[in-house]
Design a protein around this motif. Structure first.
Motif, short mmCIF file in Angstrom:
data_model
loop_
_atom_site.label_atom_id
_atom_site.label_comp_id
_atom_site.label_asym_id
_atom_site.label_seq_id
_atom_site.Cartn_x
_atom_site.Cartn_y
_atom_site.Cartn_z
N GLN A 45 0.85 -1.19 0.00
CA GLN A 45 0.00 0.00 0.00
C GLN A 45 0.89 1.25 0.00
O GLN A 45 1.68 1.45 0.93
N GLU A 59 3.65 0.11 2.65
CA GLU A 59 3.58 -0.89 3.70
C GLU A 59 3.30 -2.24 3.04
O GLU A 59 2.42 -2.35 2.20
N LEU A 62 0.29 -8.74 4.39
CA LEU A 62 0.22 -10.17 4.08
C LEU A 62 -1.15 -10.56 3.52
O LEU A 62 -2.19 -10.08 4.00
N ARG A 63 -1.15 -11.41 2.52
CA ARG A 63 -2.38 -11.96 1.94
C ARG A 63 -2.19 -13.46 1.76
O ARG A 63 -1.08 -13.94 1.63
N GLU A 82 0.19 -15.62 14.30
CA GLU A 82 1.09 -15.00 15.28
C GLU A 82 1.23 -15.86 16.54
O GLU A 82 2.23 -15.76 17.24
N ASN A 121 5.35 -5.31 8.82
CA ASN A 121 4.76 -5.51 10.15
C ASN A 121 5.46 -6.65 10.87
O ASN A 121 5.64 -7.73 10.31
N ASP A 183 3.18 1.30 14.99
CA ASP A 183 1.90 1.11 14.29
C ASP A 183 0.74 1.35 15.25
O ASP A 183 0.89 1.16 16.45
N GLN A 207 -5.93 4.25 12.29
CA GLN A 207 -7.07 4.62 11.45
C GLN A 207 -8.35 4.82 12.23
O GLN A 207 -9.26 5.49 11.76
N GLU A 243 -9.40 8.04 3.88
CA GLU A 243 -10.32 7.65 2.81
C GLU A 243 -10.94 8.84 2.09
O GLU A 243 -11.44 8.69 0.99
N TYR A 262 -7.15 4.39 1.40
CA TYR A 262 -7.87 4.12 0.17
C TYR A 262 -8.03 5.35 -0.70
O TYR A 262 -8.24 5.24 -1.91
P1 C2E Z 1 -2.00 -2.57 10.04
O1 C2E Z 1 -0.56 -2.87 10.04
O2 C2E Z 1 -2.46 -1.46 10.92
O3 C2E Z 1 -2.36 -2.30 8.52
C1 C2E Z 1 -3.30 -1.37 8.07
C2 C2E Z 1 -4.59 -2.03 7.66
O4 C2E Z 1 -5.51 -1.03 7.24
C3 C2E Z 1 -4.44 -2.98 6.47
O5 C2E Z 1 -5.38 -4.04 6.67
C4 C2E Z 1 -4.89 -2.09 5.30
O6 C2E Z 1 -5.34 -2.84 4.19
C5 C2E Z 1 -6.00 -1.33 5.93
N1 C2E Z 1 -6.27 -0.04 5.29
C6 C2E Z 1 -5.41 0.71 4.59
N2 C2E Z 1 -6.00 1.85 4.15
C7 C2E Z 1 -7.27 1.81 4.59
C8 C2E Z 1 -8.39 2.72 4.46
O7 C2E Z 1 -8.31 3.79 3.85
N3 C2E Z 1 -9.55 2.34 5.06
C9 C2E Z 1 -9.65 1.17 5.75
N4 C2E Z 1 -10.82 0.89 6.31
N5 C2E Z 1 -8.62 0.29 5.90
C10 C2E Z 1 -7.45 0.62 5.32
P2 C2E Z 1 -4.99 -5.54 6.39
O8 C2E Z 1 -4.11 -5.65 5.18
O9 C2E Z 1 -6.26 -6.31 6.44
O10 C2E Z 1 -4.09 -5.92 7.64
C11 C2E Z 1 -4.64 -5.98 8.93
C12 C2E Z 1 -3.58 -6.12 9.97
O11 C2E Z 1 -2.93 -7.42 9.86
C13 C2E Z 1 -2.46 -5.12 9.88
O12 C2E Z 1 -2.84 -3.90 10.43
C14 C2E Z 1 -1.37 -5.81 10.68
O13 C2E Z 1 -1.57 -5.63 12.06
C15 C2E Z 1 -1.61 -7.27 10.32
N6 C2E Z 1 -0.66 -7.67 9.26
C16 C2E Z 1 -0.75 -7.48 7.93
N7 C2E Z 1 0.32 -7.97 7.29
C17 C2E Z 1 1.13 -8.49 8.24
C18 C2E Z 1 2.42 -9.12 8.24
O14 C2E Z 1 3.08 -9.29 7.19
N8 C2E Z 1 2.93 -9.53 9.45
C19 C2E Z 1 2.26 -9.33 10.61
N9 C2E Z 1 2.83 -9.76 11.77
N10 C2E Z 1 1.06 -8.71 10.67
C20 C2E Z 1 0.51 -8.29 9.50
#
Ligand code: C2E
Ligand code: MG
Ligand code: MG
Ligand code: MG
Length: 286
Positions: A45, A59, A62-63, A82, A121, A183, A207, A243, A262
């Protein structure tokens, strides 16, 4: 009577836990298979600077590319990941994949090595692993990237649990040039006296505060407070989850210059991210 109730209570509790635990185990074993079958992906992103609207970083998120269910976001599995030992292998994979991506962007001159930064992250258990520092430096060396291009996102929870160890590890990595950000800032419990001891470069405004910042006076106040903290600790600041134009304008008026959300772009796959970089960011749209 009391004893009997208590026993029933425990029996019920154990049953409920078993259901949760077996579901957890099922997800965990699916995740292990997903990992060995190469179904994990990183999406990216963009992070954008106000004014120029240029992409100064991203940033990595993960998917899980599931063969039947399609692309699955981390909220469905990150807790299980985790809490299982898979986080160690998956965490190393995430770091390696992120460094590999950076190396490719640099090779193709899609980013400036002096300014671009990709943030990853880091989960608390991954951070606490005895070889965490070695793992990070190993991934950087393996892909021969400048250390300053990698940033690690940690949460306030990591900091609180073992402050001295945390600071030692962070300092070691910081000496090599790795950057750190906090974060979801504002949602945890880190005190200002802890915060000022940490080698952190960037605070990410959570957020949940951004969402209603233009309508909710409390959230607006919290954002002003976070911006004041960042400025007094000489830390950079980025707002996540932006957003709308109204949110962007409000945050900018308060003194925040970096944005992720977004409004600019959702997390995208590497191919799309490269296209965004090649087209010069978001200068046209905004
Ligand atoms: P995070 O690190 O706080 O990541 C931000 C989340 O907000 C991401 O969700 C992103 O897709 C979402 N987001 C970004 N812009 C917007 C927006 O404008 N509006 C809204 N509503 N959401 C937005 P995502 O990708 O679902 O990830 C969720 C959480 O999962 C992350 O929060 C992080 O804590 C964890 N995560 C993701 N990838 C990894 C990783 O590689 N390793 C670890 N340990 N945790 C991860
Ligand atoms: Mg994050
Ligand atoms: Mg966050
Ligand atoms: Mg989060």
């Amino acid at each position: 009577r009391v004893k009997e109730d208590g026993r029933d209570g425990i029996a019920f509790f154990e049953q409920a836990m078993q259901v949760a635990a077996s579901e957890r185990l099922a997800i965990e074993s699916e995740l292990r298979k997903a990992f060995s079958d190469n179904q994990l992906r990183l999406h990216y992103q963009p992070q954008v600077v106000y004014g120029s609207q240029k992409i100064l970083g991203a940033e990595a998120l993960l998917r899980w590319q599931h063969p039947e269910r399609g692309l699955i976001g981390p909220s469905a599995f990150i807790d299980v990941l985790e809490q299982s030992s898979l986080i160690f292998d998956a965490g190393r994979w995430i770091l390696a994949r992120a460094c590999e991506c950076i190396a490719g962007l640099l090779t193709d001159q899609l980013v400036n090595p002096d300014t671009f930064c990709l943030s990853v992250n880091i989960s608390p258990r991954q951070f606490r692993h005895p070889n965490f520092v070695g793992d990070v430096l190993g991934a950087i060396r393996q892909h021969a990237i400048p250390t300053r291009c990698l940033s690690l996102e940690i949460t306030e929870g990591i900091v609180i649990e073992n402050i001295n160890d945390t600071i030692d590890k962070m300092n070691e990595l910081r000496q090599h040039g790795v950057h750190f950000s906090i974060d979801d800032f504002g949602t945890g419990y880190s005190s200002l006296s802890y915060l000022k001891r940490l080698p952190v470069d960037l605070l990410k405004i959570d957020q949940s505060f951004v969402r209603d910042c233009t309508g909710n006076a409390n959230d607006a106040e919290i954002i002003r407070a976070i911006i004041a903290i960042a400025s007094s600790l000489h830390m950079d600041l980025i707002a996540e989850g932006v957003e709308t134009r109204d949110q962007l304008n409000f945050l900018h008026a308060q003194g925040c210059d970096q944005f992720q959300g977004y409004l600019f772009s959702p997390p995208v796959d590497e191919h799309r991210f490269r296209e965004l970089l090649a087209s010069g960011g978001f200068a046209q749209q905004h």
